[in-house]
Scaffold this motif. Structure first.
Motif, PDB file in Angstrom:
ATOM      1  N   TYR A 192       2.648  -4.370   9.026  1.00 29.87           N
ATOM      2  CA  TYR A 192       2.291  -4.610   7.626  1.00 29.87           C
ATOM      3  C   TYR A 192       2.755  -5.981   7.164  1.00 29.87           C
ATOM      4  CZ  TYR A 192       0.582   0.059   6.480  1.00 29.87           C
ATOM      5  OH  TYR A 192      -0.163   1.211   6.382  1.00 29.87           O
ATOM      6  N   ARG A 193       3.930  -6.401   7.589  1.00 33.27           N
ATOM      7  CA  ARG A 193       4.509  -7.644   7.093  1.00 33.27           C
ATOM      8  C   ARG A 193       3.958  -8.876   7.799  1.00 33.27           C
ATOM      9  NH1 ARG A 193       6.163  -7.375   2.189  1.00 33.27           N
ATOM     10  NH2 ARG A 193       6.322  -5.149   1.897  1.00 33.27           N
ATOM     11  N   GLU A 221       2.343   1.886   3.381  1.00 34.79           N
ATOM     12  CA  GLU A 221       3.508   1.063   3.692  1.00 34.79           C
ATOM     13  C   GLU A 221       4.749   1.600   2.984  1.00 34.79           C
ATOM     14  OE1 GLU A 221       5.089  -3.562   3.632  1.00 34.79           O
ATOM     15  OE2 GLU A 221       3.072  -3.116   2.879  1.00 34.79           O
ATOM     16  N   LYS A 273       5.310  -0.184  12.451  1.00 36.27           N
ATOM     17  CA  LYS A 273       4.420  -0.170  11.290  1.00 36.27           C
ATOM     18  C   LYS A 273       4.839  -1.224  10.264  1.00 36.27           C
ATOM     19  CE  LYS A 273       3.420   4.765  11.737  1.00 36.27           C
ATOM     20  NZ  LYS A 273       3.561   6.078  11.094  1.00 36.27           N
ATOM     21  N   ARG A 310      -7.098  -0.891   7.974  1.00 40.32           N
ATOM     22  CA  ARG A 310      -5.832  -1.516   8.393  1.00 40.32           C
ATOM     23  C   ARG A 310      -4.706  -0.474   8.424  1.00 40.32           C
ATOM     24  NH1 ARG A 310      -1.666  -4.834   5.231  1.00 40.32           N
ATOM     25  NH2 ARG A 310      -0.549  -5.866   6.899  1.00 40.32           N
ATOM     26  N   ASP A 311      -4.626   0.371   7.397  1.00 41.53           N
ATOM     27  CA  ASP A 311      -3.604   1.423   7.367  1.00 41.53           C
ATOM     28  C   ASP A 311      -3.751   2.364   8.560  1.00 41.53           C
ATOM     29  OD1 ASP A 311      -2.308   0.669   4.944  1.00 41.53           O
ATOM     30  OD2 ASP A 311      -3.877   1.667   3.786  1.00 41.53           O
ATOM     31  N   VAL A 317      -2.592   0.458  11.740  1.00 41.89           N
ATOM     32  CA  VAL A 317      -1.134   0.310  11.747  1.00 41.89           C
ATOM     33  C   VAL A 317      -0.488   1.641  12.098  1.00 41.89           C
ATOM     34  CG1 VAL A 317       0.869  -0.037  10.238  1.00 41.89           C
ATOM     35  CG2 VAL A 317      -1.028  -1.657  10.170  1.00 41.89           C
ATOM     36  N   SER A 360       0.834  -1.204   0.000  1.00 42.56           N
ATOM     37  CA  SER A 360       0.000   0.000   0.000  1.00 42.56           C
ATOM     38  C   SER A 360       0.871   1.257   0.000  1.00 42.56           C
ATOM     39  CB  SER A 360      -0.906   0.008   1.233  1.00 42.56           C
ATOM     40  OG  SER A 360      -0.157   0.258   2.399  1.00 42.56           O
TER      41      SER A 360
END
Length: 139
Positions: free
Chosen positions: A135-136, A5, A131, A76-77, A80, A2
């Motif tokens: 994400y990972r 990210e 973050k 989700r963003d 995070v 994204s």
């Protein structure tokens, strides 16, 4: 990946490279001279400006490279980002105690300024690390 990210990765890379270069340049002058004589204010402000500018330019380049993803965020963003910023806040709150103690001990301004700069760098890197891991690996 994204756009958020990508921005986080950009922030992490810039947050490592710029301070390392700055500290290598300025701290290399410490052994040969007293810290009171080292001109660090201009280079520190330059490093801060370069860090901000590089982050902005690289974020724009990333947005141009993948325009479909640019500016899109989802729940989700946001989650995070929230968790990363919480961690960054706590790291900054704890790390800011060092320059406070140095100021109370009446240590040279050089060391106080660098302790504060390091606190900001550590907070930004901790935030970015949280973050990236989120994400990972997910929650």
């Amino acid at each position: 990946m994204s756009s958020e990210e990508k921005r986080t990765w950009i922030s992490a890379v810039v947050g490592v490279v710029v301070p390392v270069v700055y500290l290598a340049i300025v701290l290399s002058k410490v052994p040969g001279a007293g810290v009171a004589r080292i001109a660090y204010v201009g280079p520190m402000l330059t490093a801060i400006g370069v860090g901000i500018g590089a982050s902005i330019v690289l974020t724009i380049v990333a947005a141009i490279a993948s325009p479909r993803d640019a500016g899109k965020t989802d729940e989700r963003d946001r989650e995070v980002n929230r968790r990363g910023e919480y961690v960054g806040f706590y790291v900054m709150s704890i790390a800011a105690l060092v320059p406070l103690v140095l100021a109370m001990a009446e240590v040279e301004h050089f060391w106080i300024a660098h302790a504060l700069y390091l606190a900001f760098v550590l907070a930004a890197l901790a935030s970015a690390a949280v973050k990236i891991v989120a994400y990972r690996r997910g929650w």
